[in-house]
Scaffold this active site. Structure first.
Site, mmCIF file in Angstrom:
data_model
loop_
_atom_site.group_PDB
_atom_site.id
_atom_site.type_symbol
_atom_site.label_atom_id
_atom_site.label_comp_id
_atom_site.label_asym_id
_atom_site.label_seq_id
_atom_site.Cartn_x
_atom_site.Cartn_y
_atom_site.Cartn_z
ATOM 1 N N ARG A 124 0.883 -1.111 0.016
ATOM 2 C CA ARG A 124 0.060 0.036 -0.006
ATOM 3 C C ARG A 124 0.918 1.334 -0.091
ATOM 4 O O ARG A 124 0.319 2.412 0.334
ATOM 5 C CB ARG A 124 -0.893 -0.034 1.237
ATOM 6 C CG ARG A 124 -2.151 -1.123 1.195
ATOM 7 C CD ARG A 124 -3.046 -0.614 1.828
ATOM 8 N NE ARG A 124 -4.155 -1.888 1.965
ATOM 9 C CZ ARG A 124 -3.843 -3.126 2.798
ATOM 10 N NH1 ARG A 124 -2.829 -2.968 3.656
ATOM 11 N NH2 ARG A 124 -4.940 -4.088 2.832
ATOM 12 N N LYS A 146 2.555 11.590 -10.648
ATOM 13 C CA LYS A 146 1.416 10.659 -11.692
ATOM 14 C C LYS A 146 2.335 9.407 -11.955
ATOM 15 O O LYS A 146 3.424 9.486 -12.231
ATOM 16 C CB LYS A 146 1.202 11.325 -12.748
ATOM 17 C CG LYS A 146 0.029 12.650 -12.701
ATOM 18 C CD LYS A 146 -0.291 12.904 -14.186
ATOM 19 C CE LYS A 146 -1.399 14.021 -13.863
ATOM 20 N NZ LYS A 146 -2.021 14.451 -15.095
ATOM 21 N N GLU A 196 8.007 20.327 -24.191
ATOM 22 C CA GLU A 196 7.335 20.403 -22.891
ATOM 23 C C GLU A 196 7.852 21.866 -22.216
ATOM 24 O O GLU A 196 6.975 22.573 -21.477
ATOM 25 C CB GLU A 196 7.550 19.414 -22.007
ATOM 26 C CG GLU A 196 7.068 18.022 -22.225
ATOM 27 C CD GLU A 196 5.657 17.868 -22.402
ATOM 28 O OE1 GLU A 196 4.817 18.773 -21.930
ATOM 29 O OE2 GLU A 196 5.201 16.747 -23.087
ATOM 30 N N LYS A 242 6.293 23.710 -13.106
ATOM 31 C CA LYS A 242 5.564 22.441 -12.851
ATOM 32 C C LYS A 242 5.189 22.228 -11.112
ATOM 33 O O LYS A 242 3.950 22.139 -10.693
ATOM 34 C CB LYS A 242 6.622 21.227 -12.965
ATOM 35 C CG LYS A 242 5.637 19.897 -12.719
ATOM 36 C CD LYS A 242 4.881 19.188 -13.767
ATOM 37 C CE LYS A 242 3.853 18.179 -13.470
ATOM 38 N NZ LYS A 242 4.183 16.883 -14.238
ATOM 39 N N GLU A 252 -5.179 17.053 -10.004
ATOM 40 C CA GLU A 252 -5.862 17.400 -11.273
ATOM 41 C C GLU A 252 -7.413 17.524 -10.975
ATOM 42 O O GLU A 252 -8.253 16.852 -11.508
ATOM 43 C CB GLU A 252 -5.317 16.586 -12.385
ATOM 44 C CG GLU A 252 -5.898 17.131 -13.615
ATOM 45 C CD GLU A 252 -5.082 16.429 -14.937
ATOM 46 O OE1 GLU A 252 -3.936 16.028 -14.722
ATOM 47 O OE2 GLU A 252 -5.511 16.282 -15.955
ATOM 48 N N ARG A 259 -3.957 21.789 -12.746
ATOM 49 C CA ARG A 259 -3.127 21.023 -13.305
ATOM 50 C C ARG A 259 -3.623 20.642 -14.835
ATOM 51 O O ARG A 259 -2.526 20.349 -15.583
ATOM 52 C CB ARG A 259 -2.972 19.706 -12.393
ATOM 53 C CG ARG A 259 -1.975 18.961 -12.813
ATOM 54 C CD ARG A 259 -1.371 18.023 -11.709
ATOM 55 N NE ARG A 259 -0.238 17.076 -12.239
ATOM 56 C CZ ARG A 259 0.432 16.387 -11.358
ATOM 57 N NH1 ARG A 259 0.111 16.164 -10.068
ATOM 58 N NH2 ARG A 259 1.228 15.507 -11.970
ATOM 59 N N ASN A 263 -1.996 20.437 -19.746
ATOM 60 C CA ASN A 263 -2.138 19.531 -20.897
ATOM 61 C C ASN A 263 -2.364 20.487 -22.230
ATOM 62 O O ASN A 263 -2.959 20.132 -23.462
ATOM 63 C CB ASN A 263 -3.714 18.825 -20.979
ATOM 64 C CG ASN A 263 -3.473 17.847 -19.918
ATOM 65 O OD1 ASN A 263 -2.449 17.075 -19.880
ATOM 66 N ND2 ASN A 263 -4.397 17.777 -18.864
ATOM 67 N N HIS A 266 -1.820 19.395 -25.745
ATOM 68 C CA HIS A 266 -1.951 17.948 -25.766
ATOM 69 C C HIS A 266 -3.191 17.216 -26.421
ATOM 70 O O HIS A 266 -3.193 16.055 -26.881
ATOM 71 C CB HIS A 266 -1.692 17.207 -24.354
ATOM 72 C CG HIS A 266 -0.613 17.274 -23.926
ATOM 73 N ND1 HIS A 266 0.431 18.552 -23.675
ATOM 74 C CD2 HIS A 266 0.270 16.363 -23.460
ATOM 75 C CE1 HIS A 266 1.450 18.131 -23.225
ATOM 76 N NE2 HIS A 266 1.731 16.775 -22.974
ATOM 77 N N HIS A 270 -1.973 15.036 -29.163
ATOM 78 C CA HIS A 270 -2.236 13.354 -28.801
ATOM 79 C C HIS A 270 -2.968 12.955 -29.895
ATOM 80 O O HIS A 270 -2.692 11.622 -30.440
ATOM 81 C CB HIS A 270 -3.181 13.129 -27.427
ATOM 82 C CG HIS A 270 -2.838 11.679 -27.094
ATOM 83 N ND1 HIS A 270 -4.046 11.146 -26.793
ATOM 84 C CD2 HIS A 270 -1.807 10.852 -26.808
ATOM 85 C CE1 HIS A 270 -3.665 9.844 -26.465
ATOM 86 N NE2 HIS A 270 -2.446 9.685 -26.626
ATOM 87 N N HIS A 291 6.152 12.008 -28.860
ATOM 88 C CA HIS A 291 5.385 12.648 -28.042
ATOM 89 C C HIS A 291 5.595 14.002 -28.082
ATOM 90 O O HIS A 291 4.904 15.085 -28.257
ATOM 91 C CB HIS A 291 5.341 12.117 -26.833
ATOM 92 C CG HIS A 291 4.358 13.032 -25.860
ATOM 93 N ND1 HIS A 291 3.238 12.832 -25.876
ATOM 94 C CD2 HIS A 291 4.802 13.782 -24.711
ATOM 95 C CE1 HIS A 291 2.539 13.519 -24.804
ATOM 96 N NE2 HIS A 291 3.566 14.199 -24.129
HETATM 97 N N1 GLY Z 1 2.484 15.681 -17.270
HETATM 98 C C1 GLY Z 1 1.030 16.558 -16.676
HETATM 99 C C2 GLY Z 1 1.117 16.579 -15.428
HETATM 100 O O1 GLY Z 1 1.759 15.970 -14.797
HETATM 101 O O2 GLY Z 1 0.029 16.628 -14.818
#
Ligand code: GLY
Length: 386
Positions: A124, A146, A196, A242, A252, A259, A263, A266, A270, A291
């Protein structure tokens, strides 16, 4: 260590440091020992990394008193799977890895996502130390917690894989970004990471007066030439962007829509990335786009779409295009048909009730725009179609 920078990601009891420098990987062991009293470390590395880099991380950990179990993972999208996670969990369980023992993820975004997810679910949750070795993972993926894997979903038009469909937020205990590891990164991947950074420059343009975009343009040739001091400053400036967003919207949250701003570019990007047969030189044998290349195109499309809606100055598109060209990223591509791109855009994770939600630059800053008119979406696609 003169040039070592340290940035804090302030998240209460999950606060951590991002350390950035040239040749700092040999300090991994002492730094890990300072944040945990653990005895074992599970080092997951990209099978393509130079053996000396993996050895440097491993011996630093063992010299600091850790018993190190090392395993390698092929960094491909199909390998970013539940099967790989199951294999890694079996390996780590066999060593009786305990709750305070860290997982160390050494590699690009795929390794960070898989290693972070193993750390999130084993017992966990055990600590993960992210050691990004690509520019893209240094400025983006390694920071913010993430983690996750892809799921095979045949027939979705998404290359048979739904990216990052299974995952968890699991903040790292420490991030160690050693610029020296970029030495083995192909030029194409360095440029992809820079897409990015352009994205971050656009996100902050309204609040910093465009200074990150200007700095990146002024230093582009030194960065592409891999000047260590410029790379350290690049990573530092971008990690700060960031970190500030993650600090305000860790998970997010759709009520904050902060957050989600990461994107930018993207949804268009994408869609272009997943369209079969698209390549830089129009030869389908060289498909797919990487990407970062797709994100760069997505940024141009987003600027054009926003200009069509009167949300931003039309000159923004030229500014973005100029910077991407300086970096060596594509700004237009052959083989796009608007209907196919719009169809692919509807697979985007932000789509709600079948309606597109686009992140677009505006005079007041970057914003999420619900259900934009199709004419504006088509203007975005036209801006990147050859
Ligand atoms: N790469 C986008 C984020 O970390 O939210």
């Amino acid at each position: 260590m003169d040039h070592m920078r340290s940035i804090s990601v302030p998240l209460g009891d999950r606060t951590y440091e991002v350390r950035i420098g040239h040749g700092i990987l040999p300090s991994l062991g002492p730094w890990a020992a300072a944040i945990t009293r653990a005895r074992r470390a599970f080092l997951i590395s990209d099978s393509n990394l130079p053996p000396a880099l993996v050895e440097s991380a491993s011996s630093s950990l063992s010299n600091a008193g850790f018993t190190v179990l090392t395993t390698r993972v092929r960094a491909t999208e199909p390998e970013k799977s539940l099967e790989t996670v199951a294999r890694l969990l079996a390996d780590v369980a066999a060593t009786r890895h305990e709750r305070t023992d860290p997982v160390v993820a050494l590699g690009g975004g795929i390794i960070g996502d898989v290693g972070g997810f193993v750390a999130a679910i084993y017992r966990r949750g055990v600590p993960v130390i992210q050691c990004p070795t690509t520019l893209l993972s240094m400025v983006d993926a390694s920071v913010g917690g993430k983690t996750g894997v892809n799921l095979p979903t045949p027939g979705t038009g998404d290359g048979g894989l739904k990216k990052n469909l299974v995952g968890s937020f699991h903040q790292p205990a420490l991030v160690v970004a050693d610029i020296a590891s970029l030495g083995s990164l192909p030029d194409r991947e360095l440029r992809c990471g820079l897409a990015e950074c352009v994205k971050h420059g656009l996100i902050t343009a309204a609040s910093d007066g465009g200074s990150l975009l200007d700095w990146t343009a002024t230093n582009a040739s030194r960065i592409v030439g891999r000047d260590p001091a410029s790379l350290i400053e690049l990573v530092e400036r971008n990690v700060r962007v960031k970190a500030q967003i993650v600090e305000r919207d860790e998970r997010e949250d759709s009520a904050k829509d902060l957050r989600a701003l990461l994107n930018l570019g993207h949804t268009f990007g994408h869609a272009v990335e997943t369209m079969p047969g698209l390549s830089l030189d129009n030869d389908p044998a060289h498909a797919p786009l990487h990407h970062g290349e797709a994100v760069g195109l997505g940024l141009v499309a987003a600027a054009a779409c926003a200009a069509k809606l009167g949300l931003c100055d039309p000159s923004l598109q030229d500014r973005v295009t100029g910077l991407l060209r300086q970096i060596g990223l594509p700004v237009r591509i052959s083989g796009l048909t608007p209907a196919a791109v719009i169809g692919a855009m509807h697979h985007d994770k932000k789509v709600l009730g079948g309606r597109l939600r686009l992140v677009l630059p505006t005079h007041a800053g970057v914003q999420v725009i619900d259900d934009p008119p199709e004419s504006a979406v088509r203007a975005g696609i036209a801006a990147i179609a050859l």
